[in-house]
Design an enzyme around this catalytic site. Structure first.
Site, PDB file in Angstrom:
ATOM      1  N   ASN A  11      21.993   6.395  23.207  1.00 43.43           N
ATOM      2  CA  ASN A  11      23.442   6.181  23.073  1.00 43.43           C
ATOM      3  C   ASN A  11      24.110   6.049  24.438  1.00 43.43           C
ATOM      4  OD1 ASN A  11      23.428   8.820  23.935  1.00 43.43           O
ATOM      5  ND2 ASN A  11      23.881   9.676  21.921  1.00 43.43           N
ATOM      6  N   ALA A 237      26.781  13.760  33.160  1.00 44.06           N
ATOM      7  CA  ALA A 237      27.042  13.123  31.872  1.00 44.06           C
ATOM      8  C   ALA A 237      26.784  11.635  31.982  1.00 44.06           C
ATOM      9  CB  ALA A 237      28.481  13.362  31.439  1.00 44.06           C
ATOM     10  N   LYS A 238      26.433  11.051  30.815  1.00 51.86           N
ATOM     11  CA  LYS A 238      26.266   9.616  30.770  1.00 51.86           C
ATOM     12  C   LYS A 238      27.594   8.964  31.159  1.00 51.86           C
ATOM     13  CE  LYS A 238      22.586   9.760  27.378  1.00 51.86           C
ATOM     14  NZ  LYS A 238      22.201   9.900  25.988  1.00 51.86           N
ATOM     15  N   ARG A 239      27.516   7.860  31.851  1.00 58.43           N
ATOM     16  CA  ARG A 239      28.684   7.069  32.283  1.00 58.43           C
ATOM     17  C   ARG A 239      29.477   7.705  33.421  1.00 58.43           C
ATOM     18  NH1 ARG A 239      29.058   7.544  26.943  1.00 58.43           N
ATOM     19  NH2 ARG A 239      28.181   5.863  25.713  1.00 58.43           N
ATOM     20  N   ARG A 240      29.855   8.984  33.268  1.00 58.81           N
ATOM     21  CA  ARG A 240      30.820   9.562  34.193  1.00 58.81           C
ATOM     22  C   ARG A 240      30.270   9.706  35.608  1.00 58.81           C
ATOM     23  NH1 ARG A 240      32.628  14.975  31.901  1.00 58.81           N
ATOM     24  NH2 ARG A 240      30.633  15.574  32.755  1.00 58.81           N
TER      25      ARG A 240
END
Ligand SMILES: [Zn+2]
Length: 281
Positions: A11, A237-240
């Site tokens: 995800n 975290a993913k993206r951040r």
């Protein structure tokens, strides 16, 4: 023989925290002459992206991490999850719950390791309900198994406290199994003997140990490793907290050198290893 696995969810892109986790699992198996497996936890239908599984394989290869056997996909195991849920249901341990997340939060009087503890609003109310989630009757489950224990390589023997979570969801409204049920079954089916994962999942092991007892599954050992955190103590975290492993790989960075740096505890500026067991800042 030691068998470990790395089990990402497709995800979002993998980041340094995932790389660290995969290295821990890979190296613990390799050092013991064991096997390291790759599993894609792709039953979260709304958020899963089919293209990311191939990216994850490329990321691991880039880091120099070789896995044994075919890549396992949770989406291929829906029948096994349904059968496990049915056996718990037949044993009188699951009940349907039609509460919304907001209703649970409003009705909760206690907080557990995962947030508000469900107060049992629907327990004993409905025999079956279309589109319901199915919750574990925790008091009944704990009474059936009696006291349980599990062992973490780093933290030692633990008494299982699944009761702290209350009646957890095992079959979601929108997915055929919760993380707890799917991951516990997968580790048993895959013959995983040493479950390695981040310390933020330490408390979840109380539930997994209970499910192993209820479903007569083998009991592995656990190794909850520290988490890579930002200066304010948040886990990556993913993206951040970019860049992703895929970004680094495509930019031509040396993945094996990066893996060796992480092994040696040399982290990029602003990132450190937290040894807290709850994953909280
Ligand atoms: Zn309910």
């Amino acid at each position: 023989m030691i068998v470990t696995r790395f089990a990402p969810s497709p995800n979002g892109h993998l980041h340094l925290g995932h790389a660290f986790s995969a290295i821990v699992a890979h190296d613990l198996a390799r050092e013991a002459g064991g096997r390291f497996l790759l599993r894609i936890e792709d039953i979260d239908g709304e958020r899963s992206r089919a293209d990311l599984a191939a990216e994850f394989e490329a990321d691991l290869a880039w880091l120099g991490l070789a896995w044994g056997g075919p890549v396992v996909r949770q989406s291929a195991r829906l029948a096994a999850y349904a059968a496990a849920a049915e056996s718990l249901r037949a044993g009188g341990l699951l009940y349907p719950c039609i509460c919304t997340r907001a209703e649970v939060a409003a009705a909760a009087r206690m907080s557990g390791p995962d947030g508000p503890v469900y107060p049992g609003t629907c327990r004993g109310k409905h025999r079956h309900h279309e589109g319901a989630a199915w919750r574990l009757d925790m008091a009944a489950a704990v009474a059936r198994t009696g006291p349980l224990f599990w062992t973490d390589d780093l933290a030692g023997e633990q008494m299982a406290r699944p009761d702290l979570f209350g009646d957890v969801v095992l079959v979601r409204k929108d997915a055929p199994a919760s993380y707890h049920l799917a991951a516990t079954l997968d580790d048993a089916v895959d013959g995983v003997t040493l479950v390695t994962r981040g310390a933020d999942l330490f408390a979840a092991t109380h539930i997994h140990r209970l499910l192993q007892a209820l479903l007569a599954l083998p009991v592995p050992r656990w190794h909850h490793h520290g988490l890579l955190v930002t200066p304010d103590g948040r886990k990556l975290a993913k993206r951040r907290d970019a860049p992703s492993l895929a970004d680094r790989r495509r930019a031509g960075e040396d993945g094996r050198a990066l893996a060796d740096s992480l092994r040696a505890g040399r982290f990029p500026a602003g990132i450190s290893l937290s040894q807290r067991l709850d994953g909280e800042p």
